[in-house]
Design a protein around this motif. Sequence first.
Motif, mmCIF file in Angstrom:
data_model
loop_
_atom_site.group_PDB
_atom_site.id
_atom_site.type_symbol
_atom_site.label_atom_id
_atom_site.label_comp_id
_atom_site.label_asym_id
_atom_site.label_seq_id
_atom_site.Cartn_x
_atom_site.Cartn_y
_atom_site.Cartn_z
ATOM 1 N N ASN A 206 -2.585 0.152 2.679
ATOM 2 C CA ASN A 206 -1.948 -1.116 2.300
ATOM 3 C C ASN A 206 -0.477 -0.911 1.953
ATOM 4 O O ASN A 206 0.387 -1.703 2.355
ATOM 5 C CB ASN A 206 -2.684 -1.735 1.108
ATOM 6 C CG ASN A 206 -4.042 -2.301 1.496
ATOM 7 O OD1 ASN A 206 -4.270 -2.622 2.659
ATOM 8 N ND2 ASN A 206 -4.935 -2.421 0.534
ATOM 9 N N GLU A 209 1.605 -0.376 4.973
ATOM 10 C CA GLU A 209 1.438 -1.464 5.949
ATOM 11 C C GLU A 209 0.864 -0.952 7.264
ATOM 12 O O GLU A 209 1.333 -1.286 8.363
ATOM 13 C CB GLU A 209 2.776 -2.186 6.177
ATOM 14 C CG GLU A 209 3.323 -2.840 4.915
ATOM 15 C CD GLU A 209 4.623 -3.592 5.154
ATOM 16 O OE1 GLU A 209 5.195 -3.444 6.263
ATOM 17 O OE2 GLU A 209 5.051 -4.339 4.259
ATOM 18 N N ASN A 211 -2.573 -0.519 9.644
ATOM 19 C CA ASN A 211 -3.863 -1.176 9.861
ATOM 20 C C ASN A 211 -4.998 -0.154 9.771
ATOM 21 O O ASN A 211 -5.027 0.829 10.511
ATOM 22 C CB ASN A 211 -3.888 -1.864 11.228
ATOM 23 C CG ASN A 211 -5.185 -2.638 11.441
ATOM 24 O OD1 ASN A 211 -5.626 -3.363 10.566
ATOM 25 N ND2 ASN A 211 -5.796 -2.457 12.601
#
Length: 288
Positions: A206, A209, A211
């Motif tokens: 997270n 950033e 996935n």
Amino acid sequence: MTITQLTIFLKVAETGSFTRAGQILHMTQPAVSRAISTLESDLDVTLIIRDRKNGIILTDIGKRMLVQIREILKGFEKMEQEIAAEKGLEIGTIRIGAFPTASAYFLPKIIRAIQQKYPNLEFDLYEGTINEVEKWLASRVIDVGIITLPNEDLEILPLYKDKMVAVLRDDHPLQSQPFIRINDLDNEPLIICKGGNELPIIDTFNKTETNLQVKFVVHNTSALLNMIQEGLGLAILSELSLTTLPPNVHIRELEPQVLRDINLAVPSLKESSLAVQLFIKTAQELFC
């Protein structure tokens, strides 16, 4: 209501049997039964239901009393330890819960260090999942636990920073890199091992950033390593859990570094016995 009656009730509840409780306490089964009946009469409540098919069943008040009785008996044990310490003796039992990796890595070193100085202290070890350790702490089955997850209901003390690494097969395209950036794992099929490994991974993905694509979720390291060996994905695991690797499976450092907090946990440090406080002090001196 006596300490003996409370001790008998605790053993019956833990063993699920009047006979087994009697064997542990060196009492006959009728004597155990009489003690429970007398305790129920003194309290004017039914604590245990005797069921021919299912054995013994704790009533709702019996379940609530079990937690309180553990606290009462630990209070007496704490008092005995205080008296022994005043006389220059160290006695008592430390009930410890830990997940398997922590049990194997931390406990032998801690116990050896304590027993070298205090050979009369005894240890009762419980091994299970982190969730089980937290439940044992809440129900006062154990005095101190080793966990990784934050828990607002427990008093947490830092123990160790466990580094996480990437684990992948030797033919994976990222294998040739000296270290792996988290961004390199964008949409890579990951195998996640439950039990405290997943939270720092999710947090790091997270923050960067990236996935996170979870392809499989498993509950033990051996299964995960076998799946990597079969080319089913890669993983991020703690260094402590990687004692051995299959021949074609390798590890790589991560950038940025990912750490997992391993903590000691107690219901209350202030109310912990001298023996438990000694365990905590020794553990932190060895590993913090």
